[in-house]
Design an enzyme around this catalytic site. Structure first.
Site, mmCIF file in Angstrom:
data_model
loop_
_atom_site.group_PDB
_atom_site.id
_atom_site.type_symbol
_atom_site.label_atom_id
_atom_site.label_comp_id
_atom_site.label_asym_id
_atom_site.label_seq_id
_atom_site.Cartn_x
_atom_site.Cartn_y
_atom_site.Cartn_z
ATOM 1 N NE ARG A 54 0.195 1.496 3.426
ATOM 2 C CZ ARG A 54 1.164 2.371 3.598
ATOM 3 N NH1 ARG A 54 2.395 2.001 3.665
ATOM 4 N NH2 ARG A 54 0.907 3.645 3.694
ATOM 5 N N GLY A 55 0.278 2.421 -0.162
ATOM 6 C CA GLY A 55 1.074 3.630 -0.345
ATOM 7 C C GLY A 55 1.150 3.919 -1.842
ATOM 8 C CB ALA A 56 0.422 7.016 -3.766
ATOM 9 N NE ARG A 95 -6.322 0.933 -1.634
ATOM 10 C CZ ARG A 95 -5.524 1.461 -0.694
ATOM 11 N NH1 ARG A 95 -4.225 1.145 -0.665
ATOM 12 N NH2 ARG A 95 -6.005 2.318 0.198
ATOM 13 C CG ASP A 249 -2.953 8.274 -1.378
ATOM 14 O OD1 ASP A 249 -2.563 7.133 -1.635
ATOM 15 O OD2 ASP A 249 -2.893 8.769 -0.225
ATOM 16 C CE LYS A 260 -5.046 5.761 4.468
ATOM 17 N NZ LYS A 260 -6.023 4.916 3.715
HETATM 18 O O1 MRU Z 1 -4.467 3.266 2.273
HETATM 19 P P1 MRU Z 1 -2.987 3.468 2.139
HETATM 20 O O2 MRU Z 1 -2.202 2.898 3.254
HETATM 21 O O3 MRU Z 1 -2.481 3.056 0.793
HETATM 22 O O4 MRU Z 1 -2.834 5.084 2.216
HETATM 23 C C1 MRU Z 1 -1.553 5.608 2.093
HETATM 24 C C2 MRU Z 1 -1.504 7.079 2.251
HETATM 25 O O5 MRU Z 1 -2.484 7.776 2.405
HETATM 26 C C3 MRU Z 1 -0.133 7.702 2.094
HETATM 27 O O6 MRU Z 1 -0.013 8.830 2.884
HETATM 28 C C4 MRU Z 1 0.072 8.067 0.627
HETATM 29 O O7 MRU Z 1 -0.210 6.971 -0.168
HETATM 30 C C5 MRU Z 1 1.446 8.545 0.352
HETATM 31 S S1 MRU Z 1 2.576 7.260 0.408
HETATM 32 C C6 MRU Z 1 4.047 7.958 0.097
#
Ligand code: MRU
Length: 368
Positions: A54-56, A95, A249, A260
């Site tokens: 997970r994470g963009a 997603r 994201d 988030k």
């Molecule tokens: O639902 P997630 O864990 O994928 O959400 C991640 C976030 O909101 C991060 O802050 C965002 O993706 C930036 S990651 C460098």
């Protein structure tokens, strides 16, 4: 990033078998450090969907490797264009909020000539996926370099007293390929011996802060304190926060930031207490086609059980427990929008810019 004596990034191709993509299983952290094998488009889809990854930026890289794995599924009866276009559509549907997923899948698809011999097609798609990983690592390293200046200037004003940084969710190296976005300036400040301390939001409902950011900072030796999501406002009122740095994201051409759920509330508290609020992200997280985040960014709705239950470690294993009456109805939006007016600046690989259309289009004229 180093774990023990071994360097890791969050996703890589298996050294012994190029048909396997390996990832750190983020569902098992911080209690177990395990890696997982991805061997098919379906494996990649599930890993993104169940948040093994997970994470963009990492979701993007995983999607890119998904196209590579799709080329390995081709046989003499396969219509190559159809097969890869379907795989791309399927992966991008996983997603909706993080723009990096569609950006990265399109990047690989655009690099392909479907008439190429199969071996070359696979090699080309793998090269494109690896390019994305190298690009994102370099982007995050530069974000670290630019963001470090913000921490240094606060440290000077504080005459060496610890700089208190609040962060929300996990925008660390686990969410990227390496370094992280919000965490990169933190790691570079720590490397430089600048006294810092991080307030880590637990980040309900999936606790990416409590589980992943706390783990990352602990591994690196950065002082941090875990807080309930709702405690940040109080800390800001009492001048216990010097700067807020979060990830993104999807950022609009006008500077609205999707991140988030809970980020918007942190921005409101920071604005009300005159505390600088930054979003750090690579330009691959910009969506230059949209200008009004609250109206145009699709916010992921996830399983309500993520709200009614909480998972943790007990009796030697990871367990999930109910935290409300059995028949409770819950709603689970995964992200929210912080409007540009609440954002002090955007920390990108090209430098820090104001969250305005003018500044963004000037700094990224080559990408628009
Ligand atoms: O639902 P997630 O864990 O994928 O959400 C991640 C976030 O909101 C991060 O802050 C965002 O993706 C930036 S990651 C460098």
């Amino acid at each position: 990033m180093k774990i023990g004596n071994k360097s890791y990034q969050s996703i890589w191709i298996d050294e012994s078998d190029p048909a396997i993509i390996r990832v750190i299983d983020q569902q098992r952290l911080p209690f177990f450090f395990e890696t997982k094998e991805l061997r098919s488009v379906d494996d990649v889809f599930s890993a993104i969907d169940d948040m093994t990854v997970r994470g963009a930026p990492l979701i993007g890289a995983a999607g890119a490797f998904g196209i590579y794995l799709a080329t390995l599924e081709i046989n003499s009866h396969t219509d190559i264009r159809d097969h890869l276009s379907n795989a791309a559509r399927y992966l991008k549907s996983c997603r909706p909020t993080a723009v990096n997923l569609s950006w990265a899948v399109n990047y690989v698809m655009d690099s392909l000539d479907f008439d190429l011999p199969l071996k070359l097609l696979s090699e080309r798609s793998l090269a494109a996926a690896n390019e994305i990983c190298e690009m994102e690592k370099e982007n995050c390293r530069r974000i670290g370099y630019h963001g470090l200046k913000l921490i240094e200037s606060i440290s000077e004003k504080k005459k060496g007293e610890p700089v208190n940084i609040l962060t929300h969710c996990n925008a660390g190296w686990l969410a990227c390929i390496d370094y992280g976005t919000a965490t990169a300036p933190i790691y570079f400040a720590h490397d430089k011996g600048i006294p810092i301390h991080v307030w880590v939001d637990e980040t309900r409902p999936r606790n990416q802060g409590a589980k992943l950011t706390a783990w990352e900072l602990g591994q690196y030796g950065v002082p941090y304190t875990l807080i309930a999501d709702n405690a940040g406002g109080h800390l800001m009122q009492h001048k216990m926060v010097d700067i807020v740095i979060v990830g993104s994201d999807r950022t609009t051409r006008t500077g609205d930031v999707a991140n988030k759920t809970g980020t918007y509330l942190k921005a409101l508290a920071a604005f009300d207490n005159n505390i600088p609020f930054y979003s750090a992200f690579p330009s691959t997280s910009f969506d230059f086609s949209i200008s009004n985040g609250a109206e145009e960014i699709v916010i992921e709705k996830r399983d309500p059980e993520e709200v009614t239950r909480i998972s943790g470690f007990s009796d030697g294993r990871i367990q999930s427990v109910l935290i409300c009456p059995e028949d409770t109805v819950a709603l689970n939006f995964g992200f929210d929008i912080t409007p540009a007016r609440l954002i002090t600046g955007l920390i990108t690989e090209k430098g820090i810019c104001w969250a305005t259309e003018k500044d963004i289009t000037e700094m990224f004229s080559d990408k628009i």
